[in-house]
Design a protein around this motif. Sequence first.
Motif, PDB file in Angstrom:
ATOM      1  N   ILE A  74      10.394  23.662   4.911  1.00 33.75           N
ATOM      2  CA  ILE A  74       8.998  23.224   4.920  1.00 33.75           C
ATOM      3  C   ILE A  74       8.143  24.408   4.470  1.00 33.75           C
ATOM      4  O   ILE A  74       8.228  25.494   5.050  1.00 33.75           O
ATOM      5  N   THR A  75       7.349  24.208   3.457  1.00 36.95           N
ATOM      6  CA  THR A  75       6.516  25.286   2.914  1.00 36.95           C
ATOM      7  C   THR A  75       5.042  24.955   3.093  1.00 36.95           C
ATOM      8  O   THR A  75       4.676  23.844   3.506  1.00 36.95           O
ATOM      9  N   ALA A  76       4.191  25.921   2.765  1.00 37.25           N
ATOM     10  CA  ALA A  76       2.738  25.733   2.770  1.00 37.25           C
ATOM     11  C   ALA A  76       2.178  26.587   1.632  1.00 37.25           C
ATOM     12  O   ALA A  76       1.810  27.744   1.845  1.00 37.25           O
ATOM     13  N   SER A  77       2.153  26.019   0.443  1.00 36.34           N
ATOM     14  CA  SER A  77       1.705  26.793  -0.713  1.00 36.34           C
ATOM     15  C   SER A  77       0.256  27.229  -0.575  1.00 36.34           C
ATOM     16  O   SER A  77      -0.159  28.233  -1.160  1.00 36.34           O
ATOM     17  N   PRO A  88       3.280  32.694  -3.467  1.00 35.33           N
ATOM     18  CA  PRO A  88       4.510  33.469  -3.623  1.00 35.33           C
ATOM     19  C   PRO A  88       5.507  33.267  -2.477  1.00 35.33           C
ATOM     20  O   PRO A  88       6.716  33.174  -2.709  1.00 35.33           O
ATOM     21  N   VAL A  89       5.012  33.197  -1.243  1.00 39.61           N
ATOM     22  CA  VAL A  89       5.915  32.957  -0.119  1.00 39.61           C
ATOM     23  C   VAL A  89       6.504  31.567  -0.205  1.00 39.61           C
ATOM     24  O   VAL A  89       7.699  31.357   0.067  1.00 39.61           O
ATOM     25  N   SER A  90       5.705  30.590  -0.597  1.00 36.97           N
ATOM     26  CA  SER A  90       6.208  29.229  -0.762  1.00 36.97           C
ATOM     27  C   SER A  90       7.314  29.177  -1.807  1.00 36.97           C
ATOM     28  O   SER A  90       8.333  28.492  -1.626  1.00 36.97           O
ATOM     29  N   GLN A  91       7.130  29.898  -2.908  1.00 38.09           N
ATOM     30  CA  GLN A  91       8.170  29.935  -3.943  1.00 38.09           C
ATOM     31  C   GLN A  91       9.443  30.591  -3.427  1.00 38.09           C
ATOM     32  O   GLN A  91      10.554  30.152  -3.741  1.00 38.09           O
ATOM     33  N   THR A  92       9.306  31.619  -2.609  1.00 35.26           N
ATOM     34  CA  THR A  92      10.476  32.287  -2.036  1.00 35.26           C
ATOM     35  C   THR A  92      11.249  31.342  -1.122  1.00 35.26           C
ATOM     36  O   THR A  92      12.486  31.270  -1.179  1.00 35.26           O
ATOM     37  N   LEU A  93      10.525  30.597  -0.294  1.00 36.70           N
ATOM     38  CA  LEU A  93      11.187  29.663   0.611  1.00 36.70           C
ATOM     39  C   LEU A  93      11.829  28.503  -0.144  1.00 36.70           C
ATOM     40  O   LEU A  93      12.899  28.022   0.231  1.00 36.70           O
TER      41      LEU A  93
END
Length: 337
Positions: free
Chosen positions: A102-105, A110-115
Amino acid sequence: MTSDKPSSWPQVAATVGLLTVITSVLLTAFAWPAVRSAVHDIPIAVAGPAPAVQQITAALDQRLPGAFEITAVDTTAAAEQLIRDREAYGAIDLTSGKPQVITASAASAPVSQTLTALAAGLAQGEAPAVAARDLVPLPADDPRGAGLAAGALPLVIGGIMAAALLTARLRGTAQRVTGALAFAVAGGLSMAAILQFWLGSLGGDYLANAGGIALSVGATALTLLGLESLLGMAGLGLGAATMMLVGNPLSGVSSAPQMLPGWSGELGQLLPPGAGGSLLRSTAFFDGAAATQPIVVLSSWLVLGALLCLASTLRSGRRPAPAAAEPTARETTTVTV
């Protein structure tokens, strides 16, 4: 009269040295955070049974040592709440027996892309691939968050320009402070309208976004006015350099404060650019969650600027008035009839 005599060679060398120092400082200020940024100490949640959580935690530590600070929760709803409260940038959900990321762009692209990239590794070669779900996405008109990232610098420049222009054009502390606050409100309304209604880079409540921008601009402008009132143009230059060369590069608006090297991300959140960016992200995408700290930081800078202006006014009021000129003999002579 301007002298036509050529400058001395030592003066030329000193000017070249000064320019070299200035450009080196500029390069360091903006390039160092970008080059040294990495995924470390990013808070995420892992939801599921304790054995599964321990297994995935060990796998993450082995694959990306020090990349994540993991909070274990029991349910998907608890993990999602941490994301919405801005206490986690994303989550790995193990409650169904098959991992889901589960992400939160809107919190950090950048963190969302990593996850999202991490989801492929969690499949461990099994099909189908692990699903990734964006719980708090960026607006459809700006899916990369470019407007929010690009808007950070104009907010800083707006505060600096306000202080410089008000100092040059207005006289009187009350007039300058009133002008700074009025510009902060007007600029907040204007910039929020551009980012939200024209560019589509912001969501949420328009007035809340405008208020966040106004507080950020006002904090910068009033702090610089206070420094100028006490130290003159040297104070204004020092404040502007701090906001531009320290506050803006360390704001973490384009990535995440945790991705910046060492302690720089924490420092950036204590300055108006970083606090303003975090506040605007909270109001635009998370219904104001985690807005308390940036509001406190920005309000503290606003109050500090007002106190500096007040101190300068009180100091000026205590200066002894210039002595009156001694009357001349003609002025003291009375004519008798």
